[in-house]
Design an enzyme around this catalytic site. Sequence first.
Site, PDB file in Angstrom:
ATOM      1  N   SER A 105       0.834  -1.209   0.000  1.00 35.81           N
ATOM      2  CA  SER A 105       0.000   0.000   0.000  1.00 35.81           C
ATOM      3  C   SER A 105       0.868   1.258   0.000  1.00 35.81           C
ATOM      4  O   SER A 105       2.013   1.242   0.453  1.00 35.81           O
ATOM      5  CB  SER A 105      -0.919   0.025   1.224  1.00 35.81           C
ATOM      6  OG  SER A 105      -1.747  -1.106   1.274  1.00 35.81           O
TER       7      SER A 105
HETATM    8  N1  SAH Z   1      -0.831  -4.893   3.956  1.00 37.78           N
HETATM    9  C1  SAH Z   1      -0.036  -5.171   2.781  1.00 37.78           C
HETATM   10  C2  SAH Z   1      -0.670  -4.732   1.483  1.00 37.78           C
HETATM   11  C3  SAH Z   1      -1.906  -5.420   1.224  1.00 37.78           C
HETATM   12  S1  SAH Z   1      -2.425  -5.612  -0.447  1.00 37.78           S
HETATM   13  C4  SAH Z   1       1.362  -4.601   2.894  1.00 37.78           C
HETATM   14  O1  SAH Z   1       1.651  -3.912   3.877  1.00 37.78           O
HETATM   15  O2  SAH Z   1       2.184  -4.881   2.015  1.00 37.78           O
HETATM   16  C5  SAH Z   1      -3.791  -6.687  -0.084  1.00 37.78           C
HETATM   17  C6  SAH Z   1      -3.417  -8.110   0.262  1.00 37.78           C
HETATM   18  O3  SAH Z   1      -4.617  -8.793   0.631  1.00 37.78           O
HETATM   19  C7  SAH Z   1      -2.824  -8.900  -0.900  1.00 37.78           C
HETATM   20  O4  SAH Z   1      -1.592  -9.443  -0.543  1.00 37.78           O
HETATM   21  C8  SAH Z   1      -3.872  -9.988  -1.170  1.00 37.78           C
HETATM   22  O5  SAH Z   1      -3.314 -11.208  -1.616  1.00 37.78           O
HETATM   23  C9  SAH Z   1      -4.503 -10.136   0.197  1.00 37.78           C
HETATM   24  N2  SAH Z   1      -5.840 -10.737   0.195  1.00 37.78           N
HETATM   25  C10 SAH Z   1      -6.831 -10.605  -0.721  1.00 37.78           C
HETATM   26  N3  SAH Z   1      -7.925 -11.302  -0.347  1.00 37.78           N
HETATM   27  C11 SAH Z   1      -7.620 -11.888   0.851  1.00 37.78           C
HETATM   28  C12 SAH Z   1      -8.339 -12.732   1.745  1.00 37.78           C
HETATM   29  N4  SAH Z   1      -9.593 -13.125   1.496  1.00 37.78           N
HETATM   30  N5  SAH Z   1      -7.705 -13.144   2.868  1.00 37.78           N
HETATM   31  C13 SAH Z   1      -6.426 -12.752   3.159  1.00 37.78           C
HETATM   32  N6  SAH Z   1      -5.703 -11.949   2.339  1.00 37.78           N
HETATM   33  C14 SAH Z   1      -6.286 -11.520   1.204  1.00 37.78           C
END
Ligand code: SAH
Length: 215
Positions: free
Chosen positions: A64
Amino acid sequence: MLDNYRHKGMRNKLVDSIAKKGITDQAVLEAMRVIPRHLFLDSSFLEYAYEDKPFPIGSGQTISQPYTVAFQTELMEVKKGDKVLEIGTGSGYQACVLAEMGAKVFSIERQKKLFQKTKAFLPGLGYAVKLFYGDGYKGQPAFAPYDKILITAAAPEIPNALLDQLKPGGFLVIPLGGGDVQTMIRLEKQENGDFIRREFGAFRFVPLLKNKADD
Ligand code: SAH
């Protein structure tokens, strides 16, 4: 893992710019001054690590934007010792910001490759974050209840399991909306189980996906 004065200088500039954009929680800003964000990106992308932009981290996912990390973290009003559940570990950067602030962090990722990569990487940074491979819609009931729950992907609806796993007095922060743009929502759980809802403007996130199968 290299973190030198040049990196620290770039990081301080980035954090100063985030403070100028309106983030006032000093604990959030201090944590972001400490964590070497460039190590969460592939080494050829050093220059991008300290721009206030999101960035691809593989498996079609992004780390993010730093301002967004700061904004969500500020909304959580993290206190030392808080038990925090994060949905969407991704690179692990957000989880480390929370850990640096003294939270006990539990984080779930549904992309297996990303989960494995981050699980191998984080211990070397010295953060004892508990990482889980699974579907964040279900939360992590084994360690519930949590003081704070943070969803870092766009959710078309608020997962009920997460509401159940929140402590009374606790906050859940979620970018809500199935389209291109989401509204940042904070729910505060009352003693009687009801929620107070507040909205905090528009953001863009990658989607929170429903089932656990990798793609
Ligand atoms: N917090 C992260 C960025 C998140 S991007 C950082 O600091 O880098 C969003 C993330 O959510 C992605 O890695 C994606 O694979 C994950 N994601 C999407 N759907 C999800 C779900 N149902 N359960 C867990 N993770 C999920």
